[in-house]
Design a protein around this motif. Structure first.
Motif, short mmCIF file in Angstrom:
data_model
loop_
_atom_site.label_atom_id
_atom_site.label_comp_id
_atom_site.label_asym_id
_atom_site.label_seq_id
_atom_site.Cartn_x
_atom_site.Cartn_y
_atom_site.Cartn_z
N PRO A 155 1.56 -7.84 -8.01
CA PRO A 155 0.80 -6.61 -8.23
C PRO A 155 0.84 -6.18 -9.79
O PRO A 155 1.72 -6.38 -10.33
CB PRO A 155 1.25 -5.65 -7.36
N ALA A 156 -0.18 -5.92 -10.31
CA ALA A 156 -0.35 -5.44 -11.43
C ALA A 156 -0.75 -4.13 -11.79
O ALA A 156 -1.35 -3.41 -11.00
CB ALA A 156 -1.19 -6.24 -12.75
N PRO A 157 -0.48 -2.92 -12.80
CA PRO A 157 -0.79 -1.72 -13.01
C PRO A 157 -2.16 -1.82 -13.18
O PRO A 157 -2.69 -2.76 -13.98
CB PRO A 157 0.10 -1.19 -14.14
N PRO A 158 -2.90 -0.43 -12.61
CA PRO A 158 -4.54 -0.69 -12.89
C PRO A 158 -4.71 -0.47 -14.28
O PRO A 158 -3.90 0.11 -15.01
CB PRO A 158 -4.70 0.24 -12.00
N PRO A 159 -6.04 -0.55 -14.69
CA PRO A 159 -6.10 -0.34 -16.17
C PRO A 159 -6.57 1.11 -16.39
O PRO A 159 -6.68 1.76 -15.25
CB PRO A 159 -7.70 -1.02 -16.03
N PRO A 160 -6.30 1.62 -17.55
CA PRO A 160 -6.51 3.03 -17.78
C PRO A 160 -7.69 3.69 -17.19
O PRO A 160 -8.73 3.01 -17.53
CB PRO A 160 -6.25 3.15 -19.35
N ALA A 162 -8.50 4.00 -14.29
CA ALA A 162 -9.09 3.46 -12.95
C ALA A 162 -8.83 4.65 -12.04
O ALA A 162 -7.86 5.50 -12.07
CB ALA A 162 -8.21 2.29 -12.44
N PRO A 163 -9.72 4.57 -10.83
CA PRO A 163 -9.49 5.79 -9.84
C PRO A 163 -8.14 5.42 -9.00
O PRO A 163 -7.72 4.46 -8.77
CB PRO A 163 -10.76 5.35 -8.98
N SER A 164 -7.70 6.61 -8.48
CA SER A 164 -6.62 6.46 -7.36
C SER A 164 -6.61 7.30 -6.58
O SER A 164 -7.50 8.27 -6.21
CB SER A 164 -5.12 6.75 -8.28
N PRO A 466 -9.75 3.53 -4.84
CA PRO A 466 -10.69 2.41 -4.54
C PRO A 466 -11.59 1.81 -5.67
O PRO A 466 -12.37 2.58 -6.39
CB PRO A 466 -11.62 2.61 -3.54
N ARG A 467 -11.63 0.67 -6.02
CA ARG A 467 -12.61 -0.08 -6.93
C ARG A 467 -12.34 -1.42 -6.59
O ARG A 467 -11.69 -1.86 -6.05
CB ARG A 467 -12.01 0.30 -8.20
N PRO A 468 -13.45 -2.20 -7.13
CA PRO A 468 -13.49 -3.62 -6.65
C PRO A 468 -12.14 -4.34 -7.21
O PRO A 468 -11.73 -4.02 -8.18
CB PRO A 468 -14.69 -4.20 -7.51
N GLY A 469 -11.41 -4.98 -6.32
CA GLY A 469 -10.21 -5.73 -6.90
C GLY A 469 -9.00 -4.90 -6.69
O GLY A 469 -7.97 -5.36 -7.15
N SER A 470 -9.07 -3.51 -6.37
CA SER A 470 -7.68 -2.71 -6.47
C SER A 470 -6.79 -3.13 -5.70
O SER A 470 -6.93 -3.73 -4.56
CB SER A 470 -8.23 -1.34 -6.25
N SER A 471 -5.52 -2.97 -5.89
CA SER A 471 -4.61 -3.47 -5.14
C SER A 471 -4.18 -2.68 -3.77
O SER A 471 -3.57 -3.11 -3.03
CB SER A 471 -3.20 -3.71 -6.01
N PHE A 472 -4.40 -1.41 -4.01
CA PHE A 472 -4.18 -0.50 -3.10
C PHE A 472 -2.78 -0.19 -2.94
O PHE A 472 -1.98 0.30 -1.71
CB PHE A 472 -4.79 -0.51 -1.45
#
Ligand code: NAG
Ligand code: NAG
Ligand code: NAG
Ligand code: NAG
Ligand code: NAG
Ligand code: ZN
Ligand code: ZN
Length: 592
Positions: A155-160, A162-164, A466-472
């Motif tokens: 898992p990688a940190p989401p881009p700045p 990005a929704p959480s 949620p966003r396309p490809g998010s790790s959750f």
């Protein structure tokens, strides 16, 4: 264990969980059970060498006994013996012993008759394998899919920007409707603060008490009012244990009353927020007694699951209510790309004496989980798993199968969330090949209840997407408490406050499994960091005894342990203290 005290605890610990610390709280091995049981049997009044008994005689004897235990007279005798043992172990006052044995004995006898006392089982144990096969708690394996495991992407940190998602997490509310401010917080029973005057000191506080006490309804209401104003939350997970710890006197009507009252209170205050519950071990009567679906009729769990399906209808779609009615578990899609699985962990617990009849994947739940995860993998969904009892507290076969499943589906299972210990801790999962690369983490969140000596508390998880490809994956979590010392000052208003945020308190770069694995390593050498963890684990209230030496070794080992009974998980710790001793300490902790 060892000695006849251990054997008795094995038998009655099942009955008195909560009143008696279970020294066998996690996956006792089959041979250990057998030895303890063989030790116990001569004490039941019959005195002769079991090994001298011929096989036909043994079977005849237990066929006869099978009829015998159905007779009212022997039930009375067993009840009296049970009360005597309870008193001798000082597990409760005479009234509590009477009540608890009356409550447990009928169902417990059914389970014994259908399992341990089956002539094949018991004679296999007593006379030897030529006479039968002692099969209680034997090993079993779920079938994993043939599809190869997809390549691992850490898992990688989401881009700045990005929704959480903010997930409210509530567990172990334990509402005590007999809670009485001013009453004795230090009584002889397993649960106090409910009548009688204190021998000294001011008595139980208005909002709750440090002691063996649960919570009054007005404290739960204060929490929910506070939550209504402190969102917004996107989802809530609620992992069970609704009723109080007065397990010796509960009835089905009491449990259903608690389920209805607390569910309605949550719906009143949190309104449209979707809440996803899991079944705790205290929902049943007697506590921990969750017959799998092969038990039918009035002794089955239908009375409970039907009521849950009715109470939770606003939160769950029909297909989820369907499996909830059958076995107390379900799955549904809670956000685009995020699937939730709610497990009934009572099917993994050795305190659930119904599993004596057959502990092989009760209700087929784990095989069902494999199917759900395989479907999710094919659909590209991520999965959160919630449940009450954390996996390392499960019986060996269940826990080891679950561990294999988490390892196989590490790319799909993005989070695991449990409660039950009432403390703030976690259990790490490692790859099956080397047991060194962290592949997952089960967060164990602190209880709402004060039981024992704690502040009330709750948890909020921040999750990627949620966003396309998010790790959750969990990005961070926060823990909130009600400081009872402040709240109970006359005239004060209850102030729910943030106790800590995980990344900041522990200096974590992110909150992925690898970061928690690194934290355990850091705590091995950094005493200050370890002591901070110990304090926060108890919701900011320092326990009476400090945690050093064996306690510290056992805790660091437990944090690395997502399944019971595997010494390979703590090689560094086992060099200092034998694994058996680490485990004995860890099992002694008072659970339920
Ligand atoms: C049981 O058998 C052993 C040897 O097989 C014998 O020494 C012992 O006396 C026997 N015990 C009884 C109670 O018959
Ligand atoms: C389950 O799988 C393990 C590991 O592959 C194996 O050693 C064991 O014999 C299996 N048990 C059963 C009952 O099939
Ligand atoms: C079912 O069991 C409960 C609890 O043991 C008991 O109170 C109730 O009377 C039983 N109902 C029937 C119809 O037997
Ligand atoms: C126990 O349950 C499993 C799974 O349902 C079944 O395959 C097995 O035959 C059962 N064992 C006994 C002894 O009934
Ligand atoms: C709770 O309040 C008391 C009294 O002010 C204080 O001593 C204690 O440190 C507080 N506990 C926490 C966890 O903040
Ligand atoms: Zn609990
Ligand atoms: Zn519990």
């Amino acid at each position: 264990m060892g000695g006849s005290a251990g054997a008795r605890a094995l038998l009655w610990g099942a009955l008195l969980c909560g009143a008696l610390a279970g020294p066998w709280a996690t996956g006792a091995g089959g041979s250990e059970d057998a030895a303890a049981l063989a030790e116990l049997l001569p004490e039941t009044g019959v005195r002769f060498g079991w090994r001298n008994l011929s096989c036909p005689a043994c079977k005849a004897l237990f066929l006869a006994l099978d009829v015998g235990v159905q007779l009212q007279s022997s039930q009375d005798w067993i009840q009296r013996t049970g009360v005597a043992v309870c008193l001798r172990l000082r597990a409760g006052t005479p009234q509590v012993c009477q009540d608890v044995i009356r409550l447990f004995v009928p169902d417990f006898l059914t389970a014994w008759r259908r399992s341990v006392l089956r002539p094949d089982e018991i004679c296999g144990l007593l006379v030897g394998s030529r006479c039968g096969h002692w099969d209680i708690y034997s090993d079993w394996n779920v079938t994993l899919p043939r599809a190869p495991k997809p390549p691992v992407v850490p898992p990688a940190p989401p881009p700045p920007g990005a929704p959480s998602t903010r997930i409210l997490f509530l567990t172990d509310l334990h509402w005590d409707k007999a809670y009485a401010p001013g009453s004795d917080p230090d009584c002889k029973d397993a649960l106090c603060c409910r009548g009688g005057s204190p021998s000294r000191g001011p008595g139980a506080g208005f909002w709750g008490t440090y002691g063996r006490c649960d919570l009054p309804l007005h404290t739960l209401e204060s929490l929910l009012q506070h939550l209504a104003g402190s969102g917004p939350f996107d989802l809530a997970y609620w992992t069970g244990d609704i009723p109080a710890h007065n397990i010796w006197e509960q009835s089905r009507a009491d449990q259903l009353g608690a389920l209805g009252t607390v569910t309605a209170l949550i719906q009143k205050h949190l309104g449209p927020l979707p809440v996803y519950p899991a079944v705790g071990n205290h929902e049943a009567v007697p506590v921990n007694a969750f017959p799998p679906p092969f038990v039918v009729g009035n002794q089955s769990s239908a009375w409970l699951y039907e009521a849950m399906a009715e109470a939770w209808r606003p939160w769950l779609p029909p297909h989820a209510l369907g499996t909830l009615r059958l076995g107390g578990f379900y799955t549904l899609l809670v956000q685009p790309g995020l699937r939730l699985v709610s497990l009934n962990m009572n099917f993994c617990s050795d305190a659930n004496f119904w599993l004596l009849i057959n502990s092989t994947d009760p209700a087929g739940q784990l095989q069902w989980l494999v199917g759900v995860l395989q479907g999710a993998e094919e659909q590209g969904e991520k999965v959160h798993i919630i449940g009450h009892i954390p996996p390392a507290h499960c019986m060996r076969s269940w826990g080891w199968n679950y561990y294999r499943i988490i390892s196989r589906f590490e790319g799909t299972v993005a989070g695991q969330f449990f409660g039950h210990t009432h403390l703030d801790e976690f259990e790490l999962f490692y790859d099956e090949e080397t047991l060194s690369r962290p592949v997952g983490i089960a967060f164990v969140a602190p209880s709402v209840t004060t039981y024992v000596n704690l502040n009330p508390g709750y948890r909020v998880y921040q999750v990627d997407g949620p966003r396309p490809g998010s790790s959750f994956q969990v990005l961070d979590h926060e823990t909130f408490i009600l400081n009872l010392t402040l709240a109970n000052v006359p005239g004060a208003k209850p102030q729910w406050q943030r106790l800590y945020g995980a990344r900041q308190a522990y200096g974590l770069a992110s909150a992925f499994p690898a970061d928690w694995d690194a934290l355990v390593r850091r705590m091995q050498t950094d005493e200050g960091l370890f002591q901070r963890f110990w304090l926060l684990m108890h919701k900011g209230r320092q326990p009476h005894k400090p945690c050093q030496d064996l306690c510290r070794t056992a805790l660091l080992c437990a944090l690395r342990t997502g399944k019971a009974d595997d010494p390979r998980l703590c090689p560094e710790h086992a060099q200092k203290v034998p694994f058996a001793q680490i485990q004995a300490w860890w099992r002694q902790r008072q659970l339920c």
